[in-house]
Design a protein around this motif. Structure first.
Motif, mmCIF file in Angstrom:
data_model
loop_
_atom_site.group_PDB
_atom_site.id
_atom_site.type_symbol
_atom_site.label_atom_id
_atom_site.label_comp_id
_atom_site.label_asym_id
_atom_site.label_seq_id
_atom_site.Cartn_x
_atom_site.Cartn_y
_atom_site.Cartn_z
ATOM 1 N N SER A 114 7.393 -2.725 -7.710
ATOM 2 C CA SER A 114 8.104 -2.312 -8.921
ATOM 3 C C SER A 114 8.729 -3.557 -9.550
ATOM 4 O O SER A 114 8.835 -4.611 -8.913
ATOM 5 N N GLU A 115 9.149 -3.412 -10.799
ATOM 6 C CA GLU A 115 9.836 -4.534 -11.455
ATOM 7 C C GLU A 115 11.110 -4.889 -10.695
ATOM 8 O O GLU A 115 11.478 -6.065 -10.584
ATOM 9 N N GLU A 116 11.771 -3.867 -10.148
ATOM 10 C CA GLU A 116 12.990 -4.108 -9.366
ATOM 11 C C GLU A 116 12.673 -4.903 -8.103
ATOM 12 O O GLU A 116 13.412 -5.833 -7.751
ATOM 13 N N ASP A 117 11.565 -4.562 -7.422
ATOM 14 C CA ASP A 117 11.152 -5.302 -6.227
ATOM 15 C C ASP A 117 10.913 -6.775 -6.549
ATOM 16 O O ASP A 117 11.348 -7.669 -5.822
ATOM 17 N N ASN A 119 12.073 -8.538 -9.070
ATOM 18 C CA ASN A 119 13.337 -9.204 -9.391
ATOM 19 C C ASN A 119 14.128 -9.530 -8.127
ATOM 20 O O ASN A 119 14.715 -10.618 -8.014
ATOM 21 N N LYS A 120 14.136 -8.613 -7.163
ATOM 22 C CA LYS A 120 14.857 -8.856 -5.906
ATOM 23 C C LYS A 120 14.244 -10.017 -5.136
ATOM 24 O O LYS A 120 14.953 -10.866 -4.582
ATOM 25 N N ASN A 123 15.080 -13.250 -7.007
ATOM 26 C CA ASN A 123 16.515 -13.543 -6.912
ATOM 27 C C ASN A 123 16.927 -13.974 -5.513
ATOM 28 O O ASN A 123 17.995 -14.569 -5.328
ATOM 29 N N SER A 249 0.430 -6.058 -9.446
ATOM 30 C CA SER A 249 1.615 -5.560 -10.155
ATOM 31 C C SER A 249 1.567 -5.952 -11.630
ATOM 32 O O SER A 249 1.930 -5.159 -12.513
ATOM 33 N N HIS A 253 1.667 -3.000 -14.360
ATOM 34 C CA HIS A 253 2.803 -2.918 -15.289
ATOM 35 C C HIS A 253 2.337 -3.041 -16.735
ATOM 36 O O HIS A 253 2.875 -2.375 -17.632
#
Length: 298
Positions: A114-117, A119-120, A123, A249, A253
């Motif tokens: 996911s986009e959240e994955d 980004n994590k 980061n 991904s 996306h």
């Protein structure tokens, strides 16, 4: 003709005539070597020009019976390609695998993040270390441009066309394509180039390679895998991911956000649109959205 001579000629054909990468050539030859080792174990004295379909069929049964359908299909396909080459060169008249069918296999859906994955993961990179800026730029490039890992490690400074907003990417079979690169990723690459790369002891023949290790040499594919695995462990991401997951991904996306499948095909460097169509199965919502948006009886 002996097996080793046949393999040597076959490798030359795959490289020169078909333009395959060394990695692809090794995979093709691996299947033939499995057959050769089987013949040695069984003390079967057959050359590549005299081997019968019965022997090949017995080999597939003995060796592949414990493998899944995909692995069985891979071995059959590799051997069929080798014997087709011998026919192409007029060494053989028929292929001993002519009557052997590959098992039916389902198309494996690619793993995605996911986009959240994503980004994590990015980061979690430690930017206090010099390699942190490099790793951040690499993962952003993998994701934002949908590159294969081999394309990433082979990326050159001379391949950067930032004024035009493109990368020149050398893909399978040395085929080149231009892929758009967003300003954010350009910025991160420039930070790495100007603040980290300039201080490395760059080795001869590596001056044009973009992403380098601390000794000033081109990174290996294995190193990229290691970096990603360590980041996944760091954030406790319970998914089996690799550099290719970023590529999957990227495509998924884009499709979810309404991108045209043909455009995705061009950016990924797929020869056939059918290869790209696998992403149509990843998220069924996209199909429903297309129906609702474009069907006259919506």
């Amino acid at each position: 003709m002996k097996w080793q001579q046949a393999i040597q000629d076959y490798k030359s054909y795959l490289k020169i005539e078909r333009g395959l990468s060394q990695n692809s050539i090794d995979n093709y030859v691996l299947d033939v070597n499995k057959l050769i080792n089987y013949l040695k174990d069984k003390d079967i004295q057959e050359s590549p020009l005299s081997i019968s379909s019965e022997i090949v069929q017995q080999f597939i049964y003995d060796v592949a019976k414990d493998l899944n359908a995909r692995s069985q299909s891979r071995i059959i396909s590799g051997l069929r390609s080798f014997f087709n080459y011998l026919i192409f060169e007029d060494y053989l008249k028929t292929n001993p695998l002519e009557q052997i069918e590959s098992p039916k296999i389902g198309r494996k859906l690619p793993d995605t993040l996911s986009e959240e994955d994503i980004n994590k993961l990015i980061n979690a990179i430690d930017l206090s270390q010099p390699q942190g800026e490099r790793n951040r730029a690499m993962l952003e490039t993998l994701y934002s441009c949908g590159l294969r890992v081999s394309e990433l490690v082979g990326l050159k400074i001379s391949d950067l066309f930032f004024d035009e907003g493109f990368l020149k990417v050398t893909g399978k079979g040395d085929k080149q394509r231009f892929v758009p690169i967003v300003p954010h990723t350009q910025k991160l690459i420039n930070i790495y180039k100007e603040q980290v790369r300039v201080h490395l002891p760059i080795q001869p023949n590596h001056q044009d390679i973009l992403f380098l290790n601390r000794r000033g040499k081109q990174l290996t594919r294995a190193m990229i895998f290691t970096i990603i695995k360590q980041l996944a462990e760091k954030i406790s991401l319970n998914k089996n991911i690799s550099p290719h997951t970023f590529r999957h991904s990227f495509a998924t996306h884009l499709l979810e956000n309404g991108a045209d499948l043909r455009a995705i095909q061009l950016m990924l460097g797929h020869e056939s649109i059918t290869t790209t169509e696998i992403y149509m199965h990843v998220d069924k919502r996209h199909l429903k959205d297309v129906m609702n948006a474009y069907h006259p009886r919506k």
